[in-house]
Design a protein around this motif. Structure first.
Motif, short mmCIF file in Angstrom:
data_model
loop_
_atom_site.label_atom_id
_atom_site.label_comp_id
_atom_site.label_asym_id
_atom_site.label_seq_id
_atom_site.Cartn_x
_atom_site.Cartn_y
_atom_site.Cartn_z
N LYS A 27 8.82 12.80 23.53
CA LYS A 27 9.32 14.12 23.96
C LYS A 27 10.57 13.97 24.81
CE LYS A 27 4.88 16.47 23.96
NZ LYS A 27 3.81 17.03 24.80
N SER A 28 10.56 13.02 25.70
CA SER A 28 11.69 12.79 26.59
C SER A 28 12.94 12.37 25.81
CB SER A 28 11.32 11.73 27.63
OG SER A 28 12.43 11.42 28.43
N LYS A 29 12.78 11.43 24.90
CA LYS A 29 13.93 10.95 24.11
C LYS A 29 14.44 12.02 23.16
CE LYS A 29 14.78 6.88 25.65
NZ LYS A 29 16.04 6.59 26.32
N VAL A 30 13.55 12.81 22.59
CA VAL A 30 13.98 13.89 21.71
C VAL A 30 14.77 14.91 22.53
CG1 VAL A 30 13.18 15.85 20.32
CG2 VAL A 30 12.20 13.58 19.96
N ALA A 31 14.32 15.20 23.74
CA ALA A 31 15.05 16.12 24.61
C ALA A 31 16.44 15.56 24.94
CB ALA A 31 14.26 16.37 25.90
N GLU A 32 16.54 14.26 25.19
CA GLU A 32 17.83 13.63 25.45
C GLU A 32 18.74 13.75 24.23
OE1 GLU A 32 17.90 9.60 27.00
OE2 GLU A 32 16.04 9.99 28.10
N ALA A 33 18.20 13.49 23.06
CA ALA A 33 18.98 13.58 21.83
C ALA A 33 19.47 15.01 21.61
CB ALA A 33 18.14 13.11 20.64
N MET A 34 18.62 15.98 21.88
CA MET A 34 19.02 17.38 21.72
C MET A 34 20.13 17.75 22.71
SD MET A 34 17.50 18.54 19.15
CE MET A 34 18.06 20.22 19.36
N GLU A 35 20.06 17.23 23.91
CA GLU A 35 21.12 17.49 24.89
C GLU A 35 22.45 16.91 24.41
OE1 GLU A 35 22.94 19.23 27.89
OE2 GLU A 35 20.83 19.52 27.40
N VAL A 36 22.41 15.72 23.84
CA VAL A 36 23.63 15.11 23.29
C VAL A 36 24.18 15.99 22.17
CG1 VAL A 36 24.52 13.15 21.96
CG2 VAL A 36 23.05 12.75 23.95
N LEU A 37 23.33 16.44 21.29
CA LEU A 37 23.77 17.30 20.18
C LEU A 37 24.38 18.60 20.69
CD1 LEU A 37 20.88 16.77 17.60
CD2 LEU A 37 23.21 15.83 17.52
N ARG A 38 23.77 19.19 21.71
CA ARG A 38 24.31 20.43 22.29
C ARG A 38 25.68 20.19 22.93
NH1 ARG A 38 19.27 20.68 24.60
NH2 ARG A 38 17.82 21.79 23.29
N THR A 39 25.80 19.08 23.65
CA THR A 39 27.07 18.74 24.30
C THR A 39 28.17 18.56 23.26
OG1 THR A 39 25.91 17.71 26.14
CG2 THR A 39 28.21 17.09 25.82
N VAL A 40 27.87 17.85 22.21
CA VAL A 40 28.85 17.62 21.14
C VAL A 40 29.23 18.94 20.48
CG1 VAL A 40 29.19 16.57 18.87
CG2 VAL A 40 28.19 15.23 20.72
N ALA A 41 28.25 19.78 20.23
CA ALA A 41 28.52 21.08 19.60
C ALA A 41 29.41 21.96 20.48
CB ALA A 41 27.20 21.79 19.30
N GLN A 42 29.23 21.89 21.78
CA GLN A 42 30.04 22.68 22.71
C GLN A 42 31.49 22.18 22.76
OE1 GLN A 42 27.98 22.50 26.44
NE2 GLN A 42 26.50 24.08 25.85
N GLN A 43 31.68 20.89 22.54
CA GLN A 43 33.01 20.30 22.59
C GLN A 43 33.82 20.61 21.33
OE1 GLN A 43 32.31 16.18 23.38
NE2 GLN A 43 31.82 16.52 25.53
N GLN A 44 33.15 21.04 20.28
CA GLN A 44 33.87 21.29 19.02
C GLN A 44 34.33 22.70 18.89
OE1 GLN A 44 31.18 19.88 15.98
NE2 GLN A 44 31.67 17.77 16.41
#
Length: 84
Positions: A67-84
């Motif tokens: 759960k923790s690693k999936v949450a980290e991965a989702m945060e990375v995906l959100r950050t990348v999406a915001q930068q685009q």
């Protein structure tokens, strides 16, 4: 000449074993990730499979760590999406 090709064969065998282990881990990890993030399962699973194999095995054994690693991965995906 045969001795010179030995490391190459050994490397190919090692790479094949690593690929097989990664595929096995992915097949086990995918349905667990799907329960947590059904819309991004494939992407998150691929991200997790980039981790060290022992860490991936730990995720398969520990729902909280997963759960923790999936949450980290989702945060990375959100950050990348915001930068685009």
């Amino acid at each position: 000449m045969a001795a010179a090709s030995l490391p190459t064969k050994r490397t190919r065998i090692t790479n094949l074993a690593n690929t097989s282990a990664k595929n096995d881990a992915g097949e086990n990890l995918y349905p667990l990730v799907e329960l947590l993030e059904p819309d991004t399962t494939a992407k998150v699973t691929r991200m997790l499979l980039e981790m060290d194999q022992t860490e991936v095995l730990h995720l398969l054994e520990s729902p909280e760590a997963l759960k923790s690693k999936v949450a980290e991965a989702m945060e990375v995906l959100r950050t990348v999406a915001q930068q685009q």
